[in-house]
Design a protein around this motif. Structure first.
Motif, mmCIF file in Angstrom:
data_model
loop_
_atom_site.group_PDB
_atom_site.id
_atom_site.type_symbol
_atom_site.label_atom_id
_atom_site.label_comp_id
_atom_site.label_asym_id
_atom_site.label_seq_id
_atom_site.Cartn_x
_atom_site.Cartn_y
_atom_site.Cartn_z
ATOM 1 N N LEU A 169 31.697 -2.828 -23.847
ATOM 2 C CA LEU A 169 32.357 -3.737 -22.907
ATOM 3 C C LEU A 169 33.875 -3.572 -22.939
ATOM 4 O O LEU A 169 34.535 -3.483 -21.898
ATOM 5 C CB LEU A 169 31.970 -5.183 -23.234
ATOM 6 C CG LEU A 169 32.654 -6.265 -22.427
ATOM 7 C CD1 LEU A 169 32.394 -6.099 -20.938
ATOM 8 C CD2 LEU A 169 32.185 -7.655 -22.874
ATOM 9 N N LEU B 178 29.693 -7.699 -12.229
ATOM 10 C CA LEU B 178 28.417 -7.628 -12.962
ATOM 11 C C LEU B 178 27.485 -6.621 -12.303
ATOM 12 O O LEU B 178 26.854 -5.804 -12.974
ATOM 13 C CB LEU B 178 27.750 -9.009 -12.990
ATOM 14 C CG LEU B 178 28.303 -10.031 -13.982
ATOM 15 C CD1 LEU B 178 27.655 -11.390 -13.770
ATOM 16 C CD2 LEU B 178 28.090 -9.571 -15.423
ATOM 17 N N TYR C 267 28.871 -3.014 -13.085
ATOM 18 C CA TYR C 267 29.114 -2.495 -14.440
ATOM 19 C C TYR C 267 28.144 -2.971 -15.513
ATOM 20 O O TYR C 267 28.044 -2.362 -16.567
ATOM 21 C CB TYR C 267 30.535 -2.860 -14.889
ATOM 22 C CG TYR C 267 31.612 -2.165 -14.097
ATOM 23 C CD1 TYR C 267 32.046 -0.880 -14.445
ATOM 24 C CD2 TYR C 267 32.198 -2.778 -12.989
ATOM 25 C CE1 TYR C 267 33.025 -0.234 -13.725
ATOM 26 C CE2 TYR C 267 33.189 -2.135 -12.256
ATOM 27 C CZ TYR C 267 33.598 -0.867 -12.630
ATOM 28 O OH TYR C 267 34.571 -0.225 -11.917
ATOM 29 N N CYS C 268 27.478 -4.084 -15.265
ATOM 30 C CA CYS C 268 26.749 -4.731 -16.365
ATOM 31 C C CYS C 268 25.673 -3.829 -16.971
ATOM 32 O O CYS C 268 25.520 -3.755 -18.179
ATOM 33 C CB CYS C 268 26.138 -6.034 -15.872
ATOM 34 S SG CYS C 268 25.607 -7.074 -17.219
ATOM 35 N N ARG C 269 24.950 -3.140 -16.093
ATOM 36 C CA ARG C 269 23.847 -2.305 -16.553
ATOM 37 C C ARG C 269 24.277 -1.301 -17.625
ATOM 38 O O ARG C 269 23.521 -0.960 -18.519
ATOM 39 C CB ARG C 269 23.303 -1.541 -15.356
ATOM 40 C CG ARG C 269 21.828 -1.297 -15.380
ATOM 41 C CD ARG C 269 21.454 -0.540 -14.112
ATOM 42 N NE ARG C 269 21.676 -1.376 -12.915
ATOM 43 C CZ ARG C 269 20.694 -2.046 -12.334
ATOM 44 N NH1 ARG C 269 19.488 -1.976 -12.798
ATOM 45 N NH2 ARG C 269 20.943 -2.783 -11.256
ATOM 46 N N ILE D 50 26.517 -1.564 -20.011
ATOM 47 C CA ILE D 50 27.155 -2.064 -21.243
ATOM 48 C C ILE D 50 26.257 -1.838 -22.461
ATOM 49 O O ILE D 50 25.090 -2.207 -22.463
ATOM 50 C CB ILE D 50 27.508 -3.560 -21.107
ATOM 51 C CG1 ILE D 50 28.539 -3.737 -19.995
ATOM 52 C CG2 ILE D 50 28.034 -4.120 -22.420
ATOM 53 C CD1 ILE D 50 28.859 -5.185 -19.675
ATOM 54 N N GLU D 51 26.832 -1.236 -23.480
ATOM 55 C CA GLU D 51 26.067 -0.894 -24.684
ATOM 56 C C GLU D 51 26.050 -2.030 -25.702
ATOM 57 O O GLU D 51 26.959 -2.847 -25.755
ATOM 58 C CB GLU D 51 26.731 0.297 -25.388
ATOM 59 C CG GLU D 51 26.486 1.619 -24.748
ATOM 60 C CD GLU D 51 27.340 2.685 -25.402
ATOM 61 O OE1 GLU D 51 27.910 2.427 -26.495
ATOM 62 O OE2 GLU D 51 27.454 3.769 -24.819
ATOM 63 N N ASN D 52 25.050 -1.990 -26.556
ATOM 64 C CA ASN D 52 25.013 -2.913 -27.686
ATOM 65 C C ASN D 52 26.047 -2.513 -28.715
ATOM 66 O O ASN D 52 26.289 -1.329 -28.915
ATOM 67 C CB ASN D 52 23.652 -2.869 -28.363
ATOM 68 C CG ASN D 52 22.599 -3.517 -27.513
ATOM 69 O OD1 ASN D 52 22.889 -4.458 -26.772
ATOM 70 N ND2 ASN D 52 21.386 -3.011 -27.600
ATOM 71 N N LYS E 56 23.469 -6.761 -25.455
ATOM 72 C CA LYS E 56 24.830 -7.091 -25.036
ATOM 73 C C LYS E 56 24.904 -7.278 -23.520
ATOM 74 O O LYS E 56 25.510 -8.216 -23.016
ATOM 75 C CB LYS E 56 25.799 -5.991 -25.495
ATOM 76 C CG LYS E 56 27.262 -6.233 -25.156
ATOM 77 C CD LYS E 56 27.850 -7.421 -25.913
ATOM 78 C CE LYS E 56 29.314 -7.661 -25.601
ATOM 79 N NZ LYS E 56 30.228 -7.031 -26.528
ATOM 80 N N LYS E 57 24.263 -6.388 -22.775
ATOM 81 C CA LYS E 57 24.379 -6.507 -21.319
ATOM 82 C C LYS E 57 23.702 -7.776 -20.800
ATOM 83 O O LYS E 57 24.186 -8.411 -19.876
ATOM 84 C CB LYS E 57 23.838 -5.261 -20.624
ATOM 85 C CG LYS E 57 22.399 -4.932 -20.898
ATOM 86 C CD LYS E 57 22.050 -3.620 -20.210
ATOM 87 C CE LYS E 57 20.760 -3.064 -20.796
ATOM 88 N NZ LYS E 57 20.620 -1.638 -20.557
ATOM 89 N N GLU E 58 22.602 -8.140 -21.457
ATOM 90 C CA GLU E 58 21.948 -9.404 -21.071
ATOM 91 C C GLU E 58 22.855 -10.583 -21.364
ATOM 92 O O GLU E 58 22.957 -11.529 -20.580
ATOM 93 C CB GLU E 58 20.679 -9.618 -21.894
ATOM 94 C CG GLU E 58 19.475 -8.873 -21.417
ATOM 95 C CD GLU E 58 18.326 -9.027 -22.423
ATOM 96 O OE1 GLU E 58 17.443 -8.186 -22.409
ATOM 97 O OE2 GLU E 58 18.353 -9.999 -23.242
ATOM 98 N N PHE F 37 25.659 -10.817 -18.853
ATOM 99 C CA PHE F 37 25.138 -11.298 -17.577
ATOM 100 C C PHE F 37 24.835 -12.797 -17.641
ATOM 101 O O PHE F 37 25.214 -13.568 -16.766
ATOM 102 C CB PHE F 37 23.873 -10.511 -17.208
ATOM 103 C CG PHE F 37 23.349 -10.847 -15.852
ATOM 104 C CD1 PHE F 37 23.861 -10.227 -14.722
ATOM 105 C CD2 PHE F 37 22.360 -11.817 -15.695
ATOM 106 C CE1 PHE F 37 23.392 -10.551 -13.456
ATOM 107 C CE2 PHE F 37 21.890 -12.143 -14.436
ATOM 108 C CZ PHE F 37 22.410 -11.512 -13.310
#
Ligand code: ADP
Ligand code: MG
Length: 801
Positions: A3, A177, A180-182, A184-186, A201-203, A206
């Motif tokens: 992020l 969102l 870019y949201c999809r 995003i890494e943990n 992280k992405k969840e 969001f």
């Protein structure tokens, strides 16, 4: 992508023009990453129906109602529509200022969805700020009874700036969102996410912005807090991992040996134990035992060769860090981390300081309530170091306290043949020169003093143990500067010249201002923590009384009874003299004027910041009462000695009294030649006169909780019952009251520390953040203590595997 790595400017998002860009910049949002991590401060839950009858609940009414009739009030241009509605639970009015058009869109008989905050006014339940939409112009409300209210969702509520609306911000974030949201890494290990049932992280990102329901939003927040605390702690814990491992292994082997406490002591420690007129408490023994392990470990490790090390004085001084030097024959070869303290030490002797030091040394925080006997435990540890042939130093925040420790050490240790010295900035050259010389030659075993003990001009022969008493008075200790002193000892320099790595001294911080455990982990995470909870036998609890300003005479009379019975009393004031506005609390350490003052400027600046923080607290607590109304130590000394207690002897101390007079006054008080000691908070730490049974603190709301607790700790040190009187201002605020109540209820420093932090309020770890300990985003180590503990456990588990 992580992020924080989405550095694309916000202006690339469709719909973000120059004016919106400016508004976002005001909120500190420049990149997509900034935008997506601009967390809502809360959410508004419109998924549940909240009927009109629940108008006074915390949430907004969110319901389906029928329009009963239209009323009008006012005249001309002020004529205003009032729509009377009923949802089956209550009747209420929508007051439509400037919204006469609603007459058409919400006609009589229609069924509408309504959201708004209602309040009783003019005998009915009204709202002026509401949202309403027509669901049907003719249906009966019964048809909607079991249906959800349209527009039901959880809405994020963001902190805003003028000119920007929630809707605008939600829209921009929504677009970001989508784009870019999809991707995003943990940032947490999968195993941890699974174990703690955290969101990916992405969840989480969001769901912070567009949660389906409130539970989802809360879970997202929890996940992010967890992640932040995890990373924060991980850094700290990694640093000390190796240290702990080594110590823990040593502990394990030795635990099997079943020696009695006494058998584990070194010769000089045994001698001291034999001379004590009392038993050590169980906690003191435990702490000494723990420290002994560390001291053994650090003194018994083999010298580490330092083949690649640049010899000092060899070539021009360089700004580059020295080459890394990893010993090949040290403990746990190859895995010992380079001491993090070594880097960037702000020392004038940075050449030596930058030398990588990869050796084990004790780094421990000893917490114990006022009067629990920490000093004695520290002396035991010093003796073991001395038995190993090393030197020790004990630093105290005030000269008064340092002197007292030195006197104690002289009494306890000199009979064992230990050479004790006392060093402050006020020492005259005639005494100072031979003392420094003796230190350098190793003729002194332990030196006790103020921060002068770390002056540039002080050179040690072989400093191996550093004790810092009342650590909280120094704020964040410049550990580097202190450790450097040891590495620059004569012996260590000689070793260095032979290519052997200098050793870092063992290091003990002592504090009587207990930081709640978890927070201590956060702040001092790379230190081992020892705690003394049990008090020496025979101590009686101190009775604390709260007295409102104006009733002082009663306090004075109560104190008189104690004085008549042969006891003594302290009277403490926030100011030195009238109207000066100059509290002694600001002067801690300012009485030292030599090169140490520069070395340790950071110590003082920090402690001053903390003090001011307390003072500001107190100021607010007293409702902003003016300085004029404040009693000062000097004025009250005259008053108490002449008018109130003419039959007893009184003395005055504050940081501006002459040094000789200070010593004389305290000595007289100790000998009971003086019965009443009038002071500022210079007596906050250390002063130990068991015959004193009364502590009177006037303008108590002006002092921080920790300071009050410390001051109160000056009494209750003998076997007689003791009393503390807190005289407070009439204009005490609720917060001020709450603080004093905590003291009234408890004498447990750990509890008080915990409450102090609570009263500062979640989200306001002010005192801690101001003192530069930590900066966090969404997490709050006080509020999120439980999560902090979980994260910590998980990190330790991961590090161990
Ligand atoms: P702290 O620094 O933890 O506030 P001190 O070290 O000043 O406490 O100790 C307070 C007093 O208690 C001192 O007078 C000390 O000699 C005494 N003391 C220390 N340990 C014991 C003990 N085990 N039993 C009785 N008195 C003790
Ligand atoms: Mg102490």
């Amino acid at each position: 992508m992580k992020l924080q790595d989405i550095g694309t400017p916000v202006s690339t998002i469709a719909g973000v023009g120059p004016s919106l860009e400016k508004l976002l910049a005001k909120l500190g949002i420049f990149t997509v990453s900034d935008l997506l991590s601009y967390w809502p401060k809360t959410w508004e839950d419109r998924t549940r129906k909240i009927p009109l009858s629940a108008w006074n609940s915390t949430a907004k009414v969110h319901t389906i109602a029928q329009v009963l009739r239209h009323d009008w009030f006012g005249f001309g241009r002020m004529r205003t529509l009032k729509i009377i509605i009923d949802d089956g639970t209550a009747t209420a009015a929508l007051v439509c200022f400037n919204r006469s058009f609603l007459e058409k869109s919400l006609p009589v008989g229609s069924v509408i969805a309504v959201t708004g905050r209602f309040a009783p006014r003019y005998g009915e339940i009204q709202t002026t700020a509401f949202e309403a939409t027509c669901l049907s112009k003719s249906a009966s409300i019964d048809e909607f009874m079991d249906k959800p209210v349209p527009g039901s969702a959880v809405f994020p509520i963001y902190p805003l700036t003028a000119g920007l609306s929630q809707t605008q911000l939600r829209k921009v974030i929504g677009k970001a969102l989508k784009e870019y949201c999809r991707g995003i890494e943990n940032e947490l290990p999968e195993s941890v996410i699974e174990k703690r049932a955290l969101m990916l992280k992405k969840e989480a990102v969001f769901s912070m912005h567009e949660p389906r329901d409130i539970e989802m939003a809360e879970k997202a927040k929890y996940s992010l807090i967890y992640e932040e605390l995890y990373h924060f702690q991980e850094t700290i814990l990694r640093r000390s991992q190796e240290h702990r491992k080594t110590a823990a292994e040593a502990m394990k082997t030795a635990d099997g040996s079943k020696k009695t406490f006494e058998e584990t002591l070194s010769p000089k420690q045994k001698q001291l134990l034999g001379r004590l007129p009392f038993e050590l408490t169980e906690d003191q023994k435990k702490v000494i035992y723990e420290m002994n392990f560390d001291i053994d470990l650090s003194n018994n490790q083999p010298d580490a060769e330092c083949a690649t090390l640049r010899k000092p004085g060899n070539g021009a001084p360089t700004e580059e860090p020295a080459e890394r030097c990893v010993p090949d024959n040290a403990h746990g070869a190859g895995t010992i981390p380079v001491d993090a303290d070594g880097a960037g030490a702000p020392s004038s002797t940075a050449k030596v300081a930058n030398t990588p030091v990869a050796r084990f040394h004790m780094a421990r925080l000893l917490q114990g309530d006022v009067g629990s006997g920490k000093t004695l435990a520290a002396f035991f540890a010093a003796l073991r170091t001395i038995d190993y042939g090393g030197q020790c130093v004990m630093m105290a925040p005030t000269e008064i306290l340092a002197r007292q420790h030195a006197n104690n050490a002289a009494k306890l240790l000199e009979p064992l043949g230990i050479k004790v010295a006392f060093l402050t900035g006020n020492l005259k050259a005639s005494g100072r020169t031979p003392l420094l010389d003796a230190l350098k030659k190793g003729e002194i075993d332990i030196v006790i003093g103020t921060h002068a003990v770390f002056s540039q001009s002080v050179l040690y022969h072989d400093l191996r143990f550093v004790i810092i008493d009342e650590q909280h008075r120094f704020g964040v200790v410049q550990r580097n500067a202190v450790l450097d002193k040891g590495r620059q000892s004569v012996v260590q320099r000689e070793k260095l010249a032979k290519g052997i790595m200098p050793r870092s001294p063992d290091f003990l911080l002592m504090s009587a201002t207990p930081i709640p455990q978890t927070l201590a982990h956060t702040i001092f995470g790379d230190l081992d923590i020892s705690i003394i909870k049990s008090m020496p036998a025979g101590r009686q609890p101190i009775k604390t009384y709260l007295t409102k300003e104006g009733n002082e005479s009663r306090v004075y009379e109560a104190v008189r009874q104690e004085l008549k019975n042969g006891h003594q009393a302290y009277f403490v004031y926030p100011l030195i003299e009238g109207l000066s506005g100059d509290a002694d609390s600001n002067a801690s350490g300012a009485d030292e004027a030599d090169d140490a003052a520069q070395d340790m400027a950071a110590f003082n600046a920090d402690s001053r910041a903390r003090r001011n923080d307390f003072a500001a607290d107190g100021g607010a607590g007293s409702g902003g009462s003016s300085q004029k109304a404040l009693k000062s130590a000097e004025a009250m000394f005259s008053f108490l000695s002449q008018k109130v207690y003419p039959e007893f002897k009184c003395a005055l101390v504050h940081s501006r009294t002459d040094e000789a007079d200070q010593i004389a006054a305290l000595e007289a008080f100790r000998k009971n030649e003086v019965q009443v000691l009038v002071a500022t908070s210079v007596v906050e730490v250390g002063v130990d006169v068991p015959n004193a049974t009364c502590m009177v603190i006037e303008h108590a709301e002006r002092f921080g909780l920790a300071a009050l607790h410390q001051l109160r700790g000056r009494v209750g040190r003998g076997s007689a019952a003791s009393f503390c009187f807190l005289v407070y201002s009439e204009k005490l605020t609720e917060l001020g009251k709450a603080r004093l109540k905590v003291l009234h209820e408890s004498t447990d420093g750990f509890y008080i520390g915990e409450e102090d932090l609570k009263l500062r309020g979640p989200g306001d770890v002010n005192g801690i953040q101001q003192s530069g300990y930590i900066t966090l985003g969404i997490a709050d180590p006080v509020r999120d203590k439980a999560i902090l503990e979980l994260a910590r456990a998980d990190i330790l588990e991961n590090l161990a595997s």
